[in-house]
Design a protein around this motif. Structure first.
Motif, PDB file in Angstrom:
ATOM      1  N   GLY A 263       1.016  -0.556   0.382  1.00 13.26           N
ATOM      2  CA  GLY A 263       0.597   0.162  -0.260  1.00 13.26           C
ATOM      3  C   GLY A 263       1.304   1.451   0.298  1.00 13.26           C
ATOM      4  O   GLY A 263       1.864   1.110   0.413  1.00 13.26           O
ATOM      5  N   PRO A 264       0.512   2.347  -0.222  1.00 14.07           N
ATOM      6  CA  PRO A 264       0.983   3.597  -0.182  1.00 14.07           C
ATOM      7  C   PRO A 264       1.278   3.825   1.210  1.00 14.07           C
ATOM      8  O   PRO A 264       0.634   3.362   2.163  1.00 14.07           O
ATOM      9  CB  PRO A 264       0.161   4.754  -0.503  1.00 14.07           C
ATOM     10  CG  PRO A 264      -1.505   3.915  -0.375  1.00 14.07           C
ATOM     11  CD  PRO A 264      -1.208   2.797  -0.482  1.00 14.07           C
TER      12      PRO A 264
ATOM     13  N   ALA B  63      -8.046   1.177  -4.606  1.00 21.77           N
ATOM     14  CA  ALA B  63      -9.175   0.889  -4.688  1.00 21.77           C
ATOM     15  C   ALA B  63      -9.937  -0.260  -5.343  1.00 21.77           C
ATOM     16  O   ALA B  63     -10.072  -1.276  -4.346  1.00 21.77           O
ATOM     17  CB  ALA B  63     -10.713   1.628  -4.562  1.00 21.77           C
ATOM     18  N   GLN B  64      -9.341  -0.406  -5.926  1.00 20.11           N
ATOM     19  CA  GLN B  64      -9.293  -1.750  -7.088  1.00 20.11           C
ATOM     20  C   GLN B  64      -8.382  -2.848  -6.921  1.00 20.11           C
ATOM     21  O   GLN B  64      -8.666  -4.089  -6.990  1.00 20.11           O
ATOM     22  CB  GLN B  64      -9.028  -1.622  -8.767  1.00 20.11           C
ATOM     23  CG  GLN B  64      -8.851  -2.979  -9.539  1.00 20.11           C
ATOM     24  CD  GLN B  64      -8.678  -2.187 -10.915  1.00 20.11           C
ATOM     25  OE1 GLN B  64      -8.402  -0.894 -11.441  1.00 20.11           O
ATOM     26  NE2 GLN B  64      -8.535  -2.866 -11.428  1.00 20.11           N
TER      27      GLN B  64
ATOM     28  N   ALA C 186     -14.179   0.358   0.710  1.00 12.18           N
ATOM     29  CA  ALA C 186     -14.302  -0.004   2.240  1.00 12.18           C
ATOM     30  C   ALA C 186     -13.191  -0.391   2.589  1.00 12.18           C
ATOM     31  O   ALA C 186     -12.703  -0.993   3.348  1.00 12.18           O
ATOM     32  CB  ALA C 186     -15.316  -1.547   2.191  1.00 12.18           C
ATOM     33  N   GLY C 187     -12.397  -1.776   1.288  1.00  9.35           N
ATOM     34  CA  GLY C 187     -10.747  -2.461   1.415  1.00  9.35           C
ATOM     35  C   GLY C 187      -9.474  -1.288   1.452  1.00  9.35           C
ATOM     36  O   GLY C 187      -9.282  -1.126   2.304  1.00  9.35           O
ATOM     37  N   LEU C 188     -10.346  -0.318   0.697  1.00 11.54           N
ATOM     38  CA  LEU C 188      -9.599   0.653   0.919  1.00 11.54           C
ATOM     39  C   LEU C 188      -9.554   1.651   1.847  1.00 11.54           C
ATOM     40  O   LEU C 188      -8.324   1.825   2.236  1.00 11.54           O
ATOM     41  CB  LEU C 188      -9.227   2.144  -0.493  1.00 11.54           C
ATOM     42  CG  LEU C 188      -8.897   2.898  -0.176  1.00 11.54           C
ATOM     43  CD1 LEU C 188      -7.080   2.913  -0.655  1.00 11.54           C
ATOM     44  CD2 LEU C 188      -9.771   3.998  -1.418  1.00 11.54           C
TER      45      LEU C 188
ATOM     46  N   PRO D 189      -8.215   8.667   8.549  1.00 15.82           N
ATOM     47  CA  PRO D 189      -9.237   8.195   8.593  1.00 15.82           C
ATOM     48  C   PRO D 189     -10.445   8.010   6.593  1.00 15.82           C
ATOM     49  O   PRO D 189      -9.953   9.230   5.924  1.00 15.82           O
ATOM     50  CB  PRO D 189     -10.047   9.448   9.638  1.00 15.82           C
ATOM     51  CG  PRO D 189      -9.132  10.263   9.448  1.00 15.82           C
ATOM     52  CD  PRO D 189      -7.683   9.864   9.192  1.00 15.82           C
ATOM     53  N   ALA D 190     -12.093   7.937   6.153  1.00 12.23           N
ATOM     54  CA  ALA D 190     -12.631   8.557   5.669  1.00 12.23           C
ATOM     55  C   ALA D 190     -12.191   9.388   4.485  1.00 12.23           C
ATOM     56  O   ALA D 190     -12.035   9.412   3.676  1.00 12.23           O
ATOM     57  CB  ALA D 190     -13.682   7.114   5.981  1.00 12.23           C
TER      58      ALA D 190
END
Length: 222
Positions: free
Chosen positions: A18-19, A124-125, A131-133, A144-145
């Protein structure tokens, strides 16, 4: 670059790339009505830090932490564990964002909404959807989102700063380039920090005694 984790994922959770972003965990309790930090500028009560003309309030920090904890609390039981230093890491991350923005402005670099949207879509893909991201960024990077777009904007900005020297972020030379540019930007902003979150090292442009530096290390890998 590396970044400290504020929540620990359980061993059963699959590891995915991930980043990465750098955030320290610091915290020294010290209260005062009027504070003066290393930069010599007075800090009014209620300020967590002053970065250039901008004032990061303690209320804003508390709101960010509360948002993070509320989202984390909705995860399945046993999937996370908050570690020490979340508040200090939050302050440092907010400072970091201001410094990155300053560095980009100084070099007339911009990040478009289209670039941010594409980066978010790609991530996200890779993580099985939004949701996974959201879960990955919360658990791995304490994002946070509502801060996801800002996170991606920052990451793209760091890549563009590295590209100024013909480098890539995550390489020794690329991180060295970015570190220098961010340190120069931080010096220009004359960052002043409330001592309860740490003390400011003007030469290194970091909060003293973090668990991890929030600027890329010149020899660190991504």
């Amino acid at each position: 670059m590396i970044r400290s984790h504020c929540l620990r994922r359980t061993p059963a959770a699959p590891a995915r790339p991930g980043p990465r972003r750098v955030l320290p965990a610091v915290g020294v309790l010290l209260a005062a009505a009027l504070l003066t930090a290393c930069g010599g500028r007075p800090l009014q009560a209620g300020a967590a830090a002053v970065v250039g003309p901008d004032r990061i309030t303690e209320a804003a920090v508390q709101a960010r932490v509360a948002e993070f904890r509320a989202q984390a609390a909705r995860l399945p039981s046993g999937q996370y564990q908050e570690q020490a230093g979340l508040v200090g890491a939050t302050v440092s991350g907010m400072i970091f964002s201001e410094v990155v923005a300053q560095a980009l402005a100084e070099h007339r670099l911009t990040v478009s909404d289209t670039e941010v949207a594409q980066a978010r879509s790609d991530q996200a893909q890779a993580w099985g959807g939004e949701a996974g991201l959201e879960q990955m960024l919360l658990l791995k990077h304490a994002v946070p989102a509502r801060e996801i777009d800002n996170f991606h904007r920052e990451q793209i900005g760091l890549q563009k700063l590295a590209a100024l020297g013909g480098r890539q972020i995550g390489t020794t030379d690329g991180n060295k380039t970015v570190h220098q540019l961010l340190a120069e930007a931080a010096a220009q902003l004359k960052v002043t920090v409330n001592p309860r979150y740490g003390s400011w090292d003007a030469q290194q442009a970091v909060l003293d005694s973090p668990s991890e530096d929030w600027l890329p290390q010149s020899g660190a890998a991504a």
